[in-house]
Design a protein around this motif. Structure first.
Motif, PDB file in Angstrom:
ATOM      1  N   MET A  23      -3.020   2.012 -10.029  1.00 44.72           N
ATOM      2  CA  MET A  23      -1.859   1.305  -9.478  1.00 44.72           C
ATOM      3  C   MET A  23      -2.375   0.058  -8.755  1.00 44.72           C
ATOM      4  SD  MET A  23       0.879   2.535  -6.528  1.00 44.72           S
ATOM      5  CE  MET A  23      -0.227   2.230  -5.140  1.00 44.72           C
ATOM      6  N   VAL A  24      -1.805  -1.097  -9.073  1.00 46.18           N
ATOM      7  CA  VAL A  24      -2.207  -2.307  -8.353  1.00 46.18           C
ATOM      8  C   VAL A  24      -1.670  -2.216  -6.918  1.00 46.18           C
ATOM      9  CG1 VAL A  24      -2.505  -3.866 -10.318  1.00 46.18           C
ATOM     10  CG2 VAL A  24      -0.239  -3.584  -9.320  1.00 46.18           C
ATOM     11  N   ALA A  25      -2.372  -2.862  -5.992  1.00 45.35           N
ATOM     12  CA  ALA A  25      -2.038  -2.649  -4.581  1.00 45.35           C
ATOM     13  C   ALA A  25      -2.433  -3.862  -3.752  1.00 45.35           C
ATOM     14  CB  ALA A  25      -2.789  -1.426  -4.063  1.00 45.35           C
ATOM     15  N   LEU A  26      -1.776  -3.981  -2.594  1.00 44.11           N
ATOM     16  CA  LEU A  26      -2.221  -4.952  -1.593  1.00 44.11           C
ATOM     17  C   LEU A  26      -3.040  -4.160  -0.572  1.00 44.11           C
ATOM     18  CD1 LEU A  26      -1.899  -7.919  -0.442  1.00 44.11           C
ATOM     19  CD2 LEU A  26      -0.124  -6.956   1.021  1.00 44.11           C
ATOM     20  N   VAL A  27      -4.309  -4.490  -0.490  1.00 42.76           N
ATOM     21  CA  VAL A  27      -5.179  -3.786   0.461  1.00 42.76           C
ATOM     22  C   VAL A  27      -5.720  -4.831   1.432  1.00 42.76           C
ATOM     23  CG1 VAL A  27      -7.217  -2.320   0.744  1.00 42.76           C
ATOM     24  CG2 VAL A  27      -5.758  -2.034  -1.279  1.00 42.76           C
ATOM     25  N   GLY A  28      -5.255  -4.766   2.671  1.00 43.35           N
ATOM     26  CA  GLY A  28      -5.560  -5.832   3.617  1.00 43.35           C
ATOM     27  C   GLY A  28      -4.892  -7.096   3.097  1.00 43.35           C
ATOM     28  N   SER A  29      -5.697  -8.148   2.910  1.00 43.57           N
ATOM     29  CA  SER A  29      -5.088  -9.363   2.362  1.00 43.57           C
ATOM     30  C   SER A  29      -5.520  -9.588   0.911  1.00 43.57           C
ATOM     31  CB  SER A  29      -5.466 -10.562   3.236  1.00 43.57           C
ATOM     32  OG  SER A  29      -6.868 -10.620   3.352  1.00 43.57           O
ATOM     33  N   GLU A  30      -6.089  -8.528   0.293  1.00 47.69           N
ATOM     34  CA  GLU A  30      -6.582  -8.662  -1.090  1.00 47.69           C
ATOM     35  C   GLU A  30      -5.700  -7.894  -2.069  1.00 47.69           C
ATOM     36  OE1 GLU A  30      -9.272 -10.498  -1.957  1.00 47.69           O
ATOM     37  OE2 GLU A  30      -9.500 -11.048   0.148  1.00 47.69           O
ATOM     38  N   ILE A  31      -5.597  -8.446  -3.287  1.00 49.11           N
ATOM     39  CA  ILE A  31      -4.944  -7.705  -4.360  1.00 49.11           C
ATOM     40  C   ILE A  31      -6.021  -6.845  -5.011  1.00 49.11           C
ATOM     41  CG2 ILE A  31      -3.750  -7.887  -6.595  1.00 49.11           C
ATOM     42  CD1 ILE A  31      -1.990  -8.780  -4.225  1.00 49.11           C
ATOM     43  N   ALA A  32      -5.749  -5.533  -5.059  1.00 45.75           N
ATOM     44  CA  ALA A  32      -6.750  -4.590  -5.568  1.00 45.75           C
ATOM     45  C   ALA A  32      -6.036  -3.563  -6.445  1.00 45.75           C
ATOM     46  CB  ALA A  32      -7.432  -3.916  -4.381  1.00 45.75           C
ATOM     47  N   SER A  33      -6.714  -2.470  -6.752  1.00 48.30           N
ATOM     48  CA  SER A  33      -6.042  -1.367  -7.438  1.00 48.30           C
ATOM     49  C   SER A  33      -6.634  -0.052  -6.952  1.00 48.30           C
ATOM     50  CB  SER A  33      -6.164  -1.505  -8.954  1.00 48.30           C
ATOM     51  OG  SER A  33      -7.490  -1.282  -9.371  1.00 48.30           O
ATOM     52  N   VAL A  34      -5.815   1.008  -7.026  1.00 49.06           N
ATOM     53  CA  VAL A  34      -6.277   2.341  -6.619  1.00 49.06           C
ATOM     54  C   VAL A  34      -5.991   3.309  -7.753  1.00 49.06           C
ATOM     55  CG1 VAL A  34      -5.898   1.931  -4.143  1.00 49.06           C
ATOM     56  CG2 VAL A  34      -4.039   2.911  -5.516  1.00 49.06           C
ATOM     57  N   ASP A  35      -6.717   4.424  -7.769  1.00 43.79           N
ATOM     58  CA  ASP A  35      -6.465   5.441  -8.774  1.00 43.79           C
ATOM     59  C   ASP A  35      -5.031   5.967  -8.588  1.00 43.79           C
ATOM     60  OD1 ASP A  35      -8.289   7.205 -10.725  1.00 43.79           O
ATOM     61  OD2 ASP A  35      -6.739   8.478  -9.801  1.00 43.79           O
ATOM     62  N   LEU A  36      -4.368   6.310  -9.689  1.00 42.94           N
ATOM     63  CA  LEU A  36      -2.977   6.787  -9.576  1.00 42.94           C
ATOM     64  C   LEU A  36      -2.867   8.111  -8.814  1.00 42.94           C
ATOM     65  CD1 LEU A  36      -1.225   5.952 -12.987  1.00 42.94           C
ATOM     66  CD2 LEU A  36      -0.413   5.342 -10.694  1.00 42.94           C
ATOM     67  N   SER A  37      -3.996   8.794  -8.646  1.00 41.93           N
ATOM     68  CA  SER A  37      -3.966  10.036  -7.857  1.00 41.93           C
ATOM     69  C   SER A  37      -3.760   9.724  -6.370  1.00 41.93           C
ATOM     70  CB  SER A  37      -5.276  10.818  -8.037  1.00 41.93           C
ATOM     71  OG  SER A  37      -6.362  10.027  -7.581  1.00 41.93           O
ATOM     72  N   VAL A  38      -3.983   8.477  -5.973  1.00 37.96           N
ATOM     73  CA  VAL A  38      -3.852   8.118  -4.543  1.00 37.96           C
ATOM     74  C   VAL A  38      -2.382   8.217  -4.074  1.00 37.96           C
ATOM     75  CG1 VAL A  38      -4.212   6.287  -2.818  1.00 37.96           C
ATOM     76  CG2 VAL A  38      -5.988   6.758  -4.519  1.00 37.96           C
ATOM     77  N   PRO A  39      -1.424   7.558  -4.770  1.00 38.52           N
ATOM     78  CA  PRO A  39      -0.026   7.704  -4.319  1.00 38.52           C
ATOM     79  C   PRO A  39       0.609   9.037  -4.745  1.00 38.52           C
ATOM     80  CG  PRO A  39      -0.137   6.240  -6.223  1.00 38.52           C
ATOM     81  CD  PRO A  39      -1.568   6.538  -5.829  1.00 38.52           C
ATOM     82  N   GLU A  40      -0.014   9.722  -5.666  1.00 36.57           N
ATOM     83  CA  GLU A  40       0.613  10.898  -6.290  1.00 36.57           C
ATOM     84  C   GLU A  40       1.129  11.930  -5.267  1.00 36.57           C
ATOM     85  OE1 GLU A  40       0.651  14.952  -7.978  1.00 36.57           O
ATOM     86  OE2 GLU A  40      -1.134  14.261  -6.924  1.00 36.57           O
ATOM     87  N   GLY A  41       2.437  12.211  -5.367  1.00 34.39           N
ATOM     88  CA  GLY A  41       3.051  13.267  -4.556  1.00 34.39           C
ATOM     89  C   GLY A  41       3.088  13.014  -3.056  1.00 34.39           C
ATOM     90  N   LYS A  42       2.903  11.762  -2.643  1.00 38.89           N
ATOM     91  CA  LYS A  42       2.841  11.513  -1.188  1.00 38.89           C
ATOM     92  C   LYS A  42       3.910  10.515  -0.727  1.00 38.89           C
ATOM     93  CE  LYS A  42      -2.158  11.915  -1.608  1.00 38.89           C
ATOM     94  NZ  LYS A  42      -2.463  11.367  -2.953  1.00 38.89           N
TER      95      LYS A  42
END
Ligand code: F6P
Length: 361
Positions: free
Chosen positions: A319-338
């Motif tokens: 999943m693409v993401a805003l992390v701090g002031s950077e555009i990054a991506s995280v594994d889809l397990s990160v948002p999963e079910g939360k």
């Protein structure tokens, strides 16, 4: 001249509640994917439902031009959750099979999903079923784990703040207490930020169950100091300490008996506790409609083009993401079910308190 891409053909869908910035994100993904990498794009109608009923069509540049500023989603959306009620829904496994079948029939290398917690969780589940998925975080609720902000939030915050500004003058004219309800069933980001931006006197969020006696005391203190009106900003999911003690079934029953709207319930409680003339306003879907703010356009465009880069690199399951002031991506397990709740020690809560805002306890 297109750059070599691992993804040749992908599907794109929007699922869950709509929000401003969806079209800007669709444009960002599609423009970069088409113009820079020469990918073929299949637009899927109405979220996962479109994959179940095979409602899909090729998107050409004409389809994603002129949509940057448009509200809603050109693809349509639905709350279809193919895995959602797997324990109850007898059709669930059929829906999952139908979606997998359509995915291969359409010859997709990847499916790009624009959605909230539920959608990205569904995306993670499909990744585990062997589909290539890339998620984008959208929602006015700003409650997705893995990203510091979702697109849609900033626009809804501006709308909520304007509503609070407008309520100030009418509350003042009539010497009333006005309770305004903003969206946010589980997380209170929108009510907290709009409450601070609009100078709400009391802000109630689901993360901090309120004590009506504390609210009454704060309103009475304001009245005694000569303030003839008050604005109470509540999240849709705001609840009292008593409600917080109820289990899910008992709370549901309580809401059937006392009304589903937090604003109306709390306005009644304030009237009973203080005798002050109190009115309720529920902003509702106004918060999700209309043009995206400049900030959401920028975020949606950045996340959209970053998703196209992941497609080109064949980096799926993210999943693409805003992390701090950077555009990054995280594994889809990160948002999963939360759900990303407001931490009770968040600086915005202390900010609110520091300017004299009551948080209900
Ligand atoms: O998109 C999330 C949200 O805005 C929540 O805050 C709210 O509870 C929900 O949508 C309501 O939307 P709907 O009526 O479309 O299900």
């Amino acid at each position: 001249m297109s750059i070599q891409s691992k993804t040749k053909r992908f599907g794109i869908l929007t699922a869950g509640g709509d929000c401003p910035g969806l079209n800007a994100a669709i444009r960002g993904v599609c423009r970069a994917a088409h113009d820079q990498y020469g990918m073929e794009i299949i637009g899927i109608a109405n979220g996962f439902r479109g994959l179940i009923v095979e409602d899909a069509k090729v998107l050409k540049p004409d389809d994603f031009t002129g949509i940057l500023t448009r509200g809603g989603t050109i693809l349509g959306s639905s709350r279809e959750k193919p895995f959602g009620a797997a324990d109850k829904d007898e059709d669930a496994s059929e829906k999952v099979s139908a979606i997998k079948e359509t995915y291969s029939k359409l010859g997709l290398d990847c499916l790009v999903i624009l959605g909230g917690n539920g959608t990205n969780t569904t995306g993670y589940n499909f990744s585990r079923e062997g589909l290539n998925i890339i998620g984008l975080p959208k929602t006015i609720d700003n409650d997705i784990v893995g990203t510091d902000r979702t697109f849609g939030f900033h626009s809804a915050l501006a709308i909520g703040t304007e509503a609070i500004d407008r309520l100030h003058s009418t509350a003042q004219s009539h010497s009333r207490v006005i309770v305004i309800e903003l969206m946010g069933h589980k997380a209170g980001w929108l009510a907290l930020y709009a409450g601070v931006a609009g100078g709400g006197d009391i802000i109630l969020i689901p993360e901090i169950p309120y004590d009506i006696n504390v609210i009454a005391g704060h309103l009475e203190k304001r009245a005694k100091s000569g303030k003839t009106f008050s604005i109470v900003v509540v999240a849709e999911g705001a609840l009292s300490v008593q409600e917080d003690r109820l289990d899910k079934k008992a709370r549901k029953q309580y809401r059937i008996e006392n009304g589903p709207s937090a604003a109306y319930r709390i306005a009644r409680e304030i009237l009973a506790a203080t005798g002050m003339e109190t009115r309720a306003t529920v902003l509702g879907y106004v918060q999700r409609g209309g043009i995206p703010s400049a900030s959401d356009r920028v975020l949606a465009t950045s996340l959209g083009t970053a998703a196209a880069k992941l497609l080109a690199d064949g980096k799926y399951g993210r999943m693409v993401a805003l992390v701090g002031s950077e555009i990054a991506s995280v594994d889809l397990s990160v948002p999963e079910g939360k759900v990303k709740n407001v931490p009770v020690d968040h600086y915005m809560i202390s900010t609110a308190r520091a300017v004299g805002t009551c948080m209900g306890v």
